[in-house]
Design a protein around this motif. Structure first.
Motif, mmCIF file in Angstrom:
data_model
loop_
_atom_site.group_PDB
_atom_site.id
_atom_site.type_symbol
_atom_site.label_atom_id
_atom_site.label_comp_id
_atom_site.label_asym_id
_atom_site.label_seq_id
_atom_site.Cartn_x
_atom_site.Cartn_y
_atom_site.Cartn_z
ATOM 1 N N MET A 289 0.817 -1.212 0.000
ATOM 2 C CA MET A 289 0.000 0.000 0.000
ATOM 3 C C MET A 289 0.855 1.268 0.000
ATOM 4 N N SER A 290 0.235 2.357 -0.444
ATOM 5 C CA SER A 290 0.757 3.724 -0.288
ATOM 6 C C SER A 290 1.929 4.088 -1.192
ATOM 7 N N LEU A 317 -5.146 4.958 5.823
ATOM 8 C CA LEU A 317 -5.436 3.564 5.505
ATOM 9 C C LEU A 317 -6.247 2.848 6.579
ATOM 10 N N ALA A 318 -6.160 3.319 7.808
ATOM 11 C CA ALA A 318 -6.571 2.524 8.957
ATOM 12 C C ALA A 318 -8.030 2.080 8.909
ATOM 13 N N ASN A 320 -10.464 1.932 6.483
ATOM 14 C CA ASN A 320 -10.869 1.016 5.420
ATOM 15 C C ASN A 320 -10.169 -0.334 5.533
ATOM 16 N N LEU A 321 -8.900 -0.321 5.938
ATOM 17 C CA LEU A 321 -8.185 -1.582 6.112
ATOM 18 C C LEU A 321 -8.834 -2.418 7.213
ATOM 19 N N SER A 322 -9.185 -1.764 8.308
ATOM 20 C CA SER A 322 -9.860 -2.475 9.400
ATOM 21 C C SER A 322 -11.183 -3.073 8.943
ATOM 22 N N ARG A 323 -11.957 -2.285 8.203
ATOM 23 C CA ARG A 323 -13.271 -2.764 7.748
ATOM 24 C C ARG A 323 -13.132 -3.888 6.727
ATOM 25 N N LEU A 324 -12.114 -3.777 5.866
ATOM 26 C CA LEU A 324 -11.889 -4.822 4.870
ATOM 27 C C LEU A 324 -11.493 -6.141 5.539
ATOM 28 N N LEU A 325 -10.517 -6.079 6.448
ATOM 29 C CA LEU A 325 -10.082 -7.296 7.135
ATOM 30 C C LEU A 325 -11.193 -7.859 8.010
ATOM 31 N N ASP A 326 -11.956 -6.970 8.628
ATOM 32 C CA ASP A 326 -13.052 -7.421 9.490
ATOM 33 C C ASP A 326 -14.134 -8.133 8.680
ATOM 34 N N THR A 327 -14.428 -7.617 7.505
ATOM 35 C CA THR A 327 -15.418 -8.274 6.648
ATOM 36 C C THR A 327 -14.944 -9.668 6.249
ATOM 37 N N MET A 328 -13.671 -9.783 5.897
ATOM 38 C CA MET A 328 -13.111 -11.105 5.594
ATOM 39 C C MET A 328 -13.214 -12.024 6.806
ATOM 40 N N MET A 349 0.574 1.947 13.197
ATOM 41 C CA MET A 349 -0.831 1.641 12.914
ATOM 42 C C MET A 349 -0.963 0.199 12.446
ATOM 43 N N LEU A 350 -0.122 -0.199 11.497
ATOM 44 C CA LEU A 350 -0.200 -1.565 10.984
ATOM 45 C C LEU A 350 0.181 -2.580 12.056
#
Length: 458
Positions: A289-290, A317-318, A320-328, A349-350
């Motif tokens: 990323m980035s 990034l934080a 959307n990344l959290s929501r993406l991983l959480d959805t998975m 953060m990561l």
């Protein structure tokens, strides 16, 4: 301390023990790079050091441009020796730049040359290096000499993988060379190349694309791969139904302009779909990323991508990344994942994001990727290690990877190992960690090799 001698960066007794007795002789597990499998299969030979040292190496080109060197000495028609001489002149003044260390390590390890690089020594180095190159050097000898156990190349899903097959069947190379599934072109729906790419692949619909990608992923797995990779500028997270995604796909195939929301929805859908398929097959998902790529339009038109005109991006990034991983995770589809950000400000953060999604009895299921690209220097590696130590589990780290296009890049693993041993040695001898030799030896061996072998399962 002498310049780049055997104790380079090893400034404590503990560091020297950990490096020389543990880390130094361990095989290299280079799970992410951009080496050309065709060049490996054909055991490419080189006419001179300029060809292997400066050909395609945008790290070096960027520095030479910064030093005011004309473009003809990097990507132009200058004589190979003239290019080499210009690089030597520049690198002699590369104070603090990792190129200074890398270049000297490469000369030492592959050519037995310990002469400091400068304009005055260019001719001597040229002659000595070329004598080795023309008699006993090739792509495969560089790999063998570097004690590389595994190479993970970076490959498009629709690549035939013919050269991986040749390498595997020839049996000449002791190193395993496996492909990495990188579906960036299939995800870049906003790109003008998207429709031609789909047409070439014979894709007629979103469902057809998914079916074809599954078949190609299975083929990659059959070729020994357990690795995927995605280059993301930012992290998308817009949820829409499969029916809506199909309409967005059809719209792109009709050359109709897409909204930002539609692009993000498609990218999100692709990541969620592919994560599910990775999880089923125990394929590791890497998210890079980035990076802001191809910033200089004039030079992009002249030279194309990957020529030294990319930079660090600053994005949030934080969330959307959290929501993406959480959805998975909610869907039971979160695969083993390595998170890289080109922006070093994202390290902490990561490093904290990892702890939200560890589990399944997997050591370091979610990883903070090694210091990458503009960060694989002394401070960048140290800061990545510090963030992981402070907020995660350094003992679970899968370690360094070159992310390189050069067959001379393997000393970067040595560079990392020396930095790792230096840091652990200083902490131990400062009384901050128990000086238990057995445990420290295991810690270093795991980070340098064992964790990656177990994690990727190849």
């Amino acid at each position: 301390m002498a310049f780049l001698d055997e104790n380079f960066l090893l400034d404590t007794k503990t560091a020297k023990h950990l490096y020389f007795d543990v880390a130094k002789e361990l095989p290299i597990y280079d799970y992410h790079c951009h080496l050309n499998p065709k060049e490996i299969a054909e055991d490419k030979k080189y006419n001179n050091i300029t060809e292997i040292w400066l050909g395609g190496d945008h790290y070096k080109w960027r520095f030479m441009r910064s030093m005011g060197v004309d473009e003809r000495y990097m990507t132009g028609d200058a004589d190979p020796y003239e290019k080499f001489e210009k690089y030597c002149e520049c690198i002699g003044y590369a104070f603090g730049n990792p190129l200074y260390h890398w270049s000297h390590l490469e000369l030492q390890r592959y050519f037995g040359i310990y002469t400091p690089i400068s304009l005055d020594t260019a001719k001597e180095i040229w002659e000595k290096a070329n004598a080795v190159l023309t008699t006993s050097f090739s792509a495969q000898t560089a790999i063998n000499q570097s004690n590389v156990e595994l190479i993970g190349t970076t490959d498009d899903p629709f690549d035939t993988l013919e050269y991986h097959k040749i390498i595997k069947e020839s049996g000449k190379l002791k190193t395993r060379v496996v492909p990495t599934f990188r579906p960036d072109k299939a995800c870049a729906i906003e790109s003008p190349d998207f429709k031609p790419y789909m047409e070439k692949a014979g894709v007629v619909s979103f469902e057809d694309l998914k079916d074809k990608l599954i078949k190609r992923l299975d083929y990659f797995v059959s070729m020994g791969s357990r690795i995927s990779d995605h280059a993301l500028v930012t992290v998308p997270f817009v949820i829409k139904s499969d029916k809506e995604i199909s309409k967005i796909f059809d719209k792109a195939m009709k050359d109709k302009a897409l909204t930002t929301e539609e692009v993000e929805a498609y990218r999100t859908a692709m990541l969620l779909f592919l994560a599910r398929e990775y999880k089923k097959r125990d394929v590791v998902m890497q998210l890079h990323m980035s990076a802001i790529r191809n910033n200089n339009t004039r030079m992009f038109k002249r030279l194309g991508p990957d020529t030294g005109f990319d930079s660090i991006g600053v994005f949030s990034l934080a969330e959307n990344l959290s929501r993406l991983l959480d959805t998975m995770e909610i869907e039971g589809n979160l695969p083993k994942t390595i998170l890289y950000s080109l922006n070093p400000n994202d390290n902490y953060m990561l490093a904290t994001m990892l702890g939200n999604f560890q589990g399944d009895g997997i050591k370091g299921k979610i990883q903070l990727g090694s210091a990458w690209w503009f960060n694989d220097h002394l401070d960048g590696m140290r800061e990545q290690l510090k963030a992981l130590e402070s907020e995660g589990a350094l003992a679970a780290f899968v370690g360094m990877t070159t992310d390189s296009r050069s067959f001379l890049s393997y000393p970067r693993h040595e560079y990392f190992r020396r930095i790792l041993c230096q840091r652990i040695g200083r902490i131990v001898e400062n009384g901050e960690f128990d000086n238990n030799t057995k445990m420290l030896d295991k810690l270093v061996a795991d980070i340098c090799l064992n964790n990656a072998k177990n994690y990727f399962g190849m």
